[in-house]
Write an enzyme that holds these catalytic residues in place. Structure first.
Site, PDB file in Angstrom:
ATOM      1  N   ARG A   1      92.998  86.307  39.676  1.00 51.16           N
ATOM      2  CA  ARG A   1      93.763  85.188  40.222  1.00 51.16           C
ATOM      3  C   ARG A   1      93.992  84.099  39.190  1.00 51.16           C
ATOM      4  O   ARG A   1      94.963  83.347  39.269  1.00 51.16           O
ATOM      5  CB  ARG A   1      93.105  84.668  41.496  1.00 51.16           C
ATOM      6  CG  ARG A   1      93.249  85.680  42.646  1.00 51.16           C
ATOM      7  CD  ARG A   1      92.357  85.384  43.827  1.00 51.16           C
ATOM      8  NE  ARG A   1      90.938  85.425  43.514  1.00 51.16           N
ATOM      9  CZ  ARG A   1      90.193  86.527  43.482  1.00 51.16           C
ATOM     10  NH1 ARG A   1      90.736  87.702  43.747  1.00 51.16           N
ATOM     11  NH2 ARG A   1      88.913  86.473  43.187  1.00 51.16           N
TER      12      ARG A   1
ATOM     13  N   GLU B   1      74.758  89.483  39.434  1.00 49.44           N
ATOM     14  CA  GLU B   1      73.586  89.539  40.306  1.00 49.44           C
ATOM     15  C   GLU B   1      72.753  90.792  40.035  1.00 49.44           C
ATOM     16  O   GLU B   1      71.532  90.755  40.030  1.00 49.44           O
ATOM     17  CB  GLU B   1      74.036  89.502  41.764  1.00 49.44           C
ATOM     18  CG  GLU B   1      72.909  89.324  42.731  1.00 49.44           C
ATOM     19  CD  GLU B   1      73.387  89.119  44.150  1.00 49.44           C
ATOM     20  OE1 GLU B   1      72.530  89.105  45.038  1.00 49.44           O
ATOM     21  OE2 GLU B   1      74.608  88.991  44.366  1.00 49.44           O
TER      22      GLU B   1
END
Length: 176
Positions: free
Chosen positions: A59, A96
């Site tokens: 984006r 993560e």
């Protein structure tokens, strides 16, 4: 003028339970909202020399390209590893559950050029930090970083600030 925050769709439990995903595609799909967001992202840099906008996949390409057009400067795509066709330089960042790499063409920015980093959202700041390191490794200077959304509870802006990168955001959402 519409409230830009009202144009952000929140999707619960995506991509995993407990996460509230802030979706900018609804903002991008609203002509007035999209135009206003680009104007607001670009405004603080209108009178500051910017040689190129570095947009972070994906984006950030949409937003960064429009901001670059508004500022009358070039655009540099920052992509995931293996997506660019020419010689690249890369920077690792922690996810993560592992490590990923972003890249840019080795000749994308000239030493001493002034770069504005743009993306849709900053959360933990890992990708933005890696982008800043990549740009600095190339010898360019970072004017600032600009994001539509900040998730302040995740600390990304503090991470950039610790690197000496000033940031501009249009809105914030509490939580994850």
């Amino acid at each position: 003028m519409k409230d830009l925050k009202s144009l952000i769709r929140t999707i619960p439990d995506y991509p995993k339970p407990g996460i509230l995903f802030r979706d900018v595609t609804t903002l991008l799909g609203d002509a007035q909202g999209f135009k206003a967001a680009i104007a607001q992202l670009a405004e603080p840099f209108r009178t500051i020399p910017v040689d190129a906008v570095a947009g972070i996949e994906a984006r950030g390409f949409i937003l960064g390209g429009a901001v670059a057009d508004r500022l009358g400067c070039g655009f540099v795509p920052i992509r995931k590893k293996g997506k660019l066709p020419w010689k690249t330089i890369g920077e690792e960042y922690t996810l993560e559950y592992g490590v990923d790499v972003i890249e840019m063409h080795e000749d994308a920015v000239a030493a001493g050029s002034r770069i504005l980093i743009v993306d849709d959202l900053i959360a933990t700041g890992g990708t933005a930090e890696a982008t800043a390191k990549l740009i600095r490794r190339s010898g360019a200077d970072i004017v600032a970083a600009a994001f539509v959304i900040d998730l302040p509870d995740l600390g990304g802006l503090k991470r950039l600030d610790a690197m000496g990168v000033k940031s501009h955001t249009l809105m914030a959402f509490e939580g994850h």
